[in-house]
Enzyme design. Structure first.
Site, short mmCIF file in Angstrom:
data_model
loop_
_atom_site.label_atom_id
_atom_site.label_comp_id
_atom_site.label_asym_id
_atom_site.label_seq_id
_atom_site.Cartn_x
_atom_site.Cartn_y
_atom_site.Cartn_z
N GLY A 164 0.81 -1.21 0.00
CA GLY A 164 0.00 0.00 0.00
C GLY A 164 0.84 1.26 0.00
O GLY A 164 1.86 1.35 0.70
N ALA A 165 0.41 2.25 -0.78
CA ALA A 165 1.14 3.51 -0.88
C ALA A 165 1.28 4.19 0.47
O ALA A 165 2.31 4.81 0.77
CB ALA A 165 0.44 4.44 -1.87
N ASP A 166 0.25 4.09 1.31
CA ASP A 166 0.31 4.73 2.63
C ASP A 166 1.41 4.13 3.48
O ASP A 166 2.10 4.83 4.24
CB ASP A 166 -1.04 4.60 3.34
CG ASP A 166 -1.55 3.16 3.42
OD1 ASP A 166 -1.14 2.32 2.59
OD2 ASP A 166 -2.37 2.87 4.32
N ARG A 167 1.65 2.82 3.35
CA ARG A 167 2.66 2.15 4.15
C ARG A 167 4.07 2.53 3.68
O ARG A 167 4.98 2.69 4.49
CB ARG A 167 2.44 0.65 4.08
CG ARG A 167 1.09 0.28 4.67
CD ARG A 167 0.65 -1.11 4.32
NE ARG A 167 1.35 -2.09 5.14
CZ ARG A 167 1.00 -3.37 5.17
NH1 ARG A 167 0.00 -3.80 4.44
NH2 ARG A 167 1.66 -4.21 5.94
N ASP A 201 1.06 2.00 11.99
CA ASP A 201 0.07 3.02 11.66
C ASP A 201 -1.30 2.55 12.16
O ASP A 201 -1.84 1.57 11.66
CB ASP A 201 0.03 3.27 10.16
CG ASP A 201 -0.82 4.49 9.80
OD1 ASP A 201 -1.62 4.94 10.65
OD2 ASP A 201 -0.68 5.00 8.67
N THR A 231 -21.79 -2.36 28.17
CA THR A 231 -21.37 -2.66 26.80
C THR A 231 -20.34 -1.69 26.25
O THR A 231 -19.32 -2.10 25.70
CB THR A 231 -22.61 -2.69 25.86
OG1 THR A 231 -23.51 -3.69 26.34
CG2 THR A 231 -22.20 -3.02 24.43
N THR A 274 -7.59 3.06 9.92
CA THR A 274 -8.79 2.23 9.86
C THR A 274 -8.42 0.77 10.15
O THR A 274 -9.10 0.05 10.85
CB THR A 274 -9.46 2.34 8.47
OG1 THR A 274 -9.71 3.71 8.22
CG2 THR A 274 -10.75 1.58 8.43
#
Length: 226
Positions: A81-84, A103, A154, A106
């Site tokens: 992935g480009a983000d990584r 990171d 909860t 999400t």
């Protein structure tokens, strides 16, 4: 920040970007370059068109073949992935190697960069959102550390599971990465929204940098600007 789950036209992106830039005290004429690292391919045509139409700029896109300063040593470099890659560039440039990059986005990702700048592992990807995305009866909750792991209802039960679970997961995964890579003294650099909460609760993280991805984008831009 803009959501990418909503399909937008190039005009919608252009107007939204103009508004965001104006709100920060800048004019669109102040923008002379753009670089994009995307893991959402569906938006790229509209986003790229918006930059050309509204800013007169063709964006640099982080993809296979771009100069990063790292050597990608994985079975299929195109699938990383480009983000990584961007996070790894920033962590290695700022802190040297070996470095473990986490990171908390999400999905939470763990990656390893060696002492010589080799991106050595495709990393591990885990998700904190699966709990409520896949169970309709469970509410989406604010992610924060509850007062006790022995929660009574909860919401705090889910918060305890997410936060304490991530702390334990982080400590165990980093320990195993160091053992198996041999990088026992590797610096651990974290980013992402949840990262601040985790970094405050464990000594395993050496540096928390919320701007890591943006710094990496700037570094890659500098290597590729024409």
């Amino acid at each position: 920040r803009m959501t990418t789950k909503i399909q937008r036209t190039s005009d919608e992106y252009g107007i939204a970007l103009n508004e965001l830039i104006w709100h920060q005290g800048f004019e669109k004429s102040d923008i002379d370059a753009c670089i994009v690292a995307s893991v959402v391919p569906d938006i790229m045509h509209s986003l790229g068109s918006a930059m050309i139409k509204y800013f007169g700029i063709k964006p640099i896109v982080v993809s296979a073949g771009i100069k990063t300063g790292l050597k990608i040593k994985t079975e299929n470099p195109k699938q990383v992935g480009a983000d990584r890659i961007v996070d790894a560039v920033a962590a290695y440039t700022l802190h040297g190697g070996p470095v473990i990059v986490i990171d908390y986005g999400t999905a939470t990702t763990y990656d390893v960069v060696g002492a010589d700048g080799t991106f050595e592992a495709p990393g591990i990807r885990t998700s904190a959102q699966a709990m409520w995305n896949q169970a309709a009866m469970l509410p989406a909750v604010e992610i924060k550390k509850p007062e006790s792991i022995l929660a009574k209802e909860t919401i705090s039960c889910m918060q305890a599971g997410i936060v304490f679970g991530q702390i334990g997961q982080t400590e165990y995964i980093v320990k195993k990465i160091k053992e198996e890579s041999g990088y026992v003294d590797a610096k651990v650099v974290a980013s992402g929204g949840l990262g601040k909460i985790i970094a405050n609760e464990t000594d395993i993280i050496d540096v928390y940098d919320p701007q890591l991805t943006l710094k990496g984008l700037r570094m890659i831009y500098e290597k590729n600007k024409r």
